[in-house]
Structures are given as structure tokens and as C-alpha cells.
Design an enzyme around this catalytic site. Structure first.
Site, PDB file in Angstrom:
ATOM      1  N   ASP A 132     -14.190  -3.055 -45.169  1.00  0.00           N
ATOM      2  CA  ASP A 132     -12.841  -3.463 -45.517  1.00  0.00           C
ATOM      3  C   ASP A 132     -11.889  -2.880 -44.500  1.00  0.00           C
ATOM      4  O   ASP A 132     -12.002  -1.715 -44.121  1.00  0.00           O
ATOM      5  CB  ASP A 132     -12.470  -3.008 -46.929  1.00  0.00           C
ATOM      6  CG  ASP A 132     -11.393  -3.922 -47.470  1.00  0.00           C
ATOM      7  OD1 ASP A 132     -11.696  -5.100 -47.739  1.00  0.00           O
ATOM      8  OD2 ASP A 132     -10.225  -3.484 -47.564  1.00  0.00           O
ATOM      9  N   PHE A 157      -8.749 -11.898 -33.868  1.00  0.00           N
ATOM     10  CA  PHE A 157      -8.377 -12.642 -35.083  1.00  0.00           C
ATOM     11  C   PHE A 157      -7.307 -11.849 -35.834  1.00  0.00           C
ATOM     12  O   PHE A 157      -6.926 -10.754 -35.412  1.00  0.00           O
ATOM     13  CB  PHE A 157      -9.606 -12.879 -35.969  1.00  0.00           C
ATOM     14  CG  PHE A 157     -10.202 -11.614 -36.534  1.00  0.00           C
ATOM     15  CD1 PHE A 157     -11.012 -10.792 -35.757  1.00  0.00           C
ATOM     16  CD2 PHE A 157      -9.942 -11.218 -37.844  1.00  0.00           C
ATOM     17  CE1 PHE A 157     -11.545  -9.622 -36.269  1.00  0.00           C
ATOM     18  CE2 PHE A 157     -10.486 -10.046 -38.364  1.00  0.00           C
ATOM     19  CZ  PHE A 157     -11.288  -9.252 -37.569  1.00  0.00           C
TER      20      PHE A 157
HETATM   21  P1  ITT Z   1     -14.532  -9.965 -45.978  1.00  0.00           P
HETATM   22  O1  ITT Z   1     -15.194 -11.246 -46.358  1.00  0.00           O
HETATM   23  O2  ITT Z   1     -15.435  -9.075 -45.173  1.00  0.00           O
HETATM   24  O3  ITT Z   1     -13.892  -9.242 -47.135  1.00  0.00           O
HETATM   25  P2  ITT Z   1     -11.774 -10.430 -45.019  1.00  0.00           P
HETATM   26  O4  ITT Z   1     -11.341 -11.519 -44.082  1.00  0.00           O
HETATM   27  O5  ITT Z   1     -11.304 -10.504 -46.453  1.00  0.00           O
HETATM   28  O6  ITT Z   1     -13.351 -10.369 -44.928  1.00  0.00           O
HETATM   29  P3  ITT Z   1     -10.597  -7.727 -44.749  1.00  0.00           P
HETATM   30  O7  ITT Z   1     -10.250  -7.702 -46.200  1.00  0.00           O
HETATM   31  O8  ITT Z   1     -11.402  -6.605 -44.216  1.00  0.00           O
HETATM   32  O9  ITT Z   1     -11.358  -9.087 -44.330  1.00  0.00           O
HETATM   33  O10 ITT Z   1      -9.304  -7.822 -43.843  1.00  0.00           O
HETATM   34  C1  ITT Z   1      -7.986  -7.841 -44.352  1.00  0.00           C
HETATM   35  C2  ITT Z   1      -7.083  -8.625 -43.428  1.00  0.00           C
HETATM   36  O11 ITT Z   1      -6.926  -7.897 -42.211  1.00  0.00           O
HETATM   37  C3  ITT Z   1      -7.596 -10.016 -43.046  1.00  0.00           C
HETATM   38  O12 ITT Z   1      -6.503 -10.901 -43.094  1.00  0.00           O
HETATM   39  C4  ITT Z   1      -8.073  -9.880 -41.618  1.00  0.00           C
HETATM   40  O13 ITT Z   1      -7.788 -11.047 -40.875  1.00  0.00           O
HETATM   41  C5  ITT Z   1      -7.255  -8.696 -41.092  1.00  0.00           C
HETATM   42  N1  ITT Z   1      -8.085  -7.895 -40.175  1.00  0.00           N
HETATM   43  C6  ITT Z   1      -9.200  -7.206 -40.491  1.00  0.00           C
HETATM   44  N2  ITT Z   1      -9.747  -6.643 -39.411  1.00  0.00           N
HETATM   45  C7  ITT Z   1      -8.960  -6.983 -38.369  1.00  0.00           C
HETATM   46  C8  ITT Z   1      -9.002  -6.753 -36.975  1.00  0.00           C
HETATM   47  O14 ITT Z   1      -9.991  -6.066 -36.423  1.00  0.00           O
HETATM   48  N3  ITT Z   1      -8.048  -7.273 -36.226  1.00  0.00           N
HETATM   49  C9  ITT Z   1      -7.044  -8.004 -36.757  1.00  0.00           C
HETATM   50  N4  ITT Z   1      -6.923  -8.283 -38.050  1.00  0.00           N
HETATM   51  C10 ITT Z   1      -7.882  -7.792 -38.857  1.00  0.00           C
END
Ligand code: ITT
Length: 196
Positions: free
Chosen positions: A72, A150
Site C-alpha cells: 500500500d 503512474f
Molecule cells: P492495489 O491494487 O495494489 O491496492 P492501488 O492502485 O489501489 O493498487 P495504492 O492504494 O497503493 O494502489 O495507491 C494509492 C494511490 O497512490 C493510487 O492512486 C496510486 O496511483 C498512487 N500511487 C501509488 N504508488 C505510486 C507511485 O509510486 N507513484 C505515483 N503514484 C502512486
């Protein structure tokens, strides 16, 4: 499959996150094969991303035979937003996105931001959960820049490379310094130190 190679599952619906971790796996000599499992997990609204990660991990229990992990991540704008969007990162990305964030902090000359990543692992050989964390500090860019990465990458300028947003780096460059790369290195250290 070679008997010496073990499987480990990364449960995520986010292909970008999977590709970054996969790249890290491929560049290290790790005795594990990584597989993506896009199982629906339960993402609760909690006060810390560690709680979110633990809940996600527990929501998978019994569905995978073997070791697996979730990750997360959150984007925290400490100045001027006191840590927002943080645990609301997914919702904010889906609703107002990077443009909306820039509009929110438009009047501020100075910003401070960080990405935090928590890998939550269920490790079958020990029947136990483990957590690995990574963080990176930086600023919010005044404009949206770059086509790589992303999510919030096009508006994050890391302090150690302040002229480039994360979206202007290659996956390899981002992984070297990113929150996810650091969490992953802590994970690998655990596997190595324990001879797994
Ligand atoms: P899961 O299926 O693994 O839960 P998720 O897309 O819900 O994937 P997260 O809850 O970890 O991912 O991420 C929360 C938000 O932060 C999500 O909108 C991502 O696009 C953003 N995010 C996560 N890691 C990032 C990164 O390395 N660079 C830019 N944005 C990121």
C-alpha cells in the site's frame, strides 16, 4: 519449475506497481519467482497505510496456498496540506487527479511531500506477517511533467534529483530511489538474512 525456485505472489490490481516490483526482482539474484494475483482485496479507510495494508493482507487469507504480499502506498503533501491526500490517495487520484492537487496548492511557493510504501507479507514458512517500509521526500512540481510512471509521479520532484519528476525517470531510475524500491530492498534483506 526448478525445485530450488519458490513462488511468491504479489496481490495487486495495479499493473504499474507490479511492473516496478517485477523489475526489481529481475535485477536481483533472488531465489523466488514473482507472480501477480489480481484478487479483489478490501481497502478500508484507516488512519495509516500500515493499517490499510494489514487489512488488505488479512482479506486474502485462505485464498492462496503459499507466501504472498500486498503493498500500500500513499502520497503525503506535508506542506501545505498537512499530509493530505495520504490514506485518501486512491480516491483523490480518481476524483481530482494531479490537476486538482496543483489547483489546491496553487498559492504556495514552498511545498514538502513524501511517498510512503508498506509491503505487507504473509510468509508461509513461518506462518507469520511481516512489514517492510520505504519513504522518499521531495516537493510538488508546479506543473505536470513527464510521461513515465503512474499516479502522482508527474507532480513529484524527489529531493535527491530535484530537477526531474518521477514521471521523467525510467523505471530503473525510479526504483533506485523510490519508496517502493526501498520497501522492496528491506524485503529482500529479510529473505537473505534468514536464508530464504
Ligand atoms: P492495489 O491494487 O495494489 O491496492 P492501488 O492502485 O489501489 O493498487 P495504492 O492504494 O497503493 O494502489 O495507491 C494509492 C494511490 O497512490 C493510487 O492512486 C496510486 O496511483 C498512487 N500511487 C501509488 N504508488 C505510486 C507511485 O509510486 N507513484 C505515483 N503514484 C502512486
Amino acid at each position: 519449475m526448478n525445485e530450488d525456485q519458490k513462488l511468491i505472489y504479489f496481490v495487486t490490481g495495479n499493473i504499474h506497481k507490479f511492473n516496478e516490483i517485477s523489475d526489481l526482482f529481475n535485477k536481483e539474484n533472488v531465489d523466488y519467482i514473482l507472480k501477480q494475483k489480481p484478487i479483489e482485496t478490501i481497502e478500508i479507510q484507516a488512519e495509516s497505510i500500515k493499517e490499510v495494508a494489514l487489512f488488505k493482507l488479512d482479506s486474502i487469507r485462505g485464498q492462496i496456498d503459499g507466501s504472498y504480499f500486498v503493498e500500500d502506498a500513499g502520497f503525503f503533501i506535508d506542506t501545505p496540506l498537512n499530509g493530505f491526500p495520504g490514506v485518501y490517495s486512491s480516491y483523490i487520484m480518481k476524483t481530482i487527479g494531479n490537476k486538482g492537487i496543483l489547483r489546491l496548492i496553487n498559492d504556495f511557493e514552498y511545498s514538502k511531500a513524501q511517498f510512503v510504501s508498506i509491503i505487507a507479507l504473509y510468509f508461509k514458512p513461518l506462518d507469520k506477517n511481516f512489514f517492510f517500509e520505504g519513504k522518499i521526500h521531495g516537493k510538488v512540481s508546479k506543473t505536470i511533467r513527464g510521461s513515465g510512471g503512474f499516479g502522482f509521479d508527474p507532480i513529484f520532484l524527489p529531493n535527491i534529483m530535484p530537477n526531474k519528476t518521477f514521471a521523467e525517470l525510467t523505471t530503473e531510475e525510479k526504483n533506485k530511489i523510490s519508496h517502493r524500491g526501498q520497501a522492496w530492498r528491506n524485503f529482500i534483506k529479510f529473505l537473505r538474512e534468514n536464508n530464504y
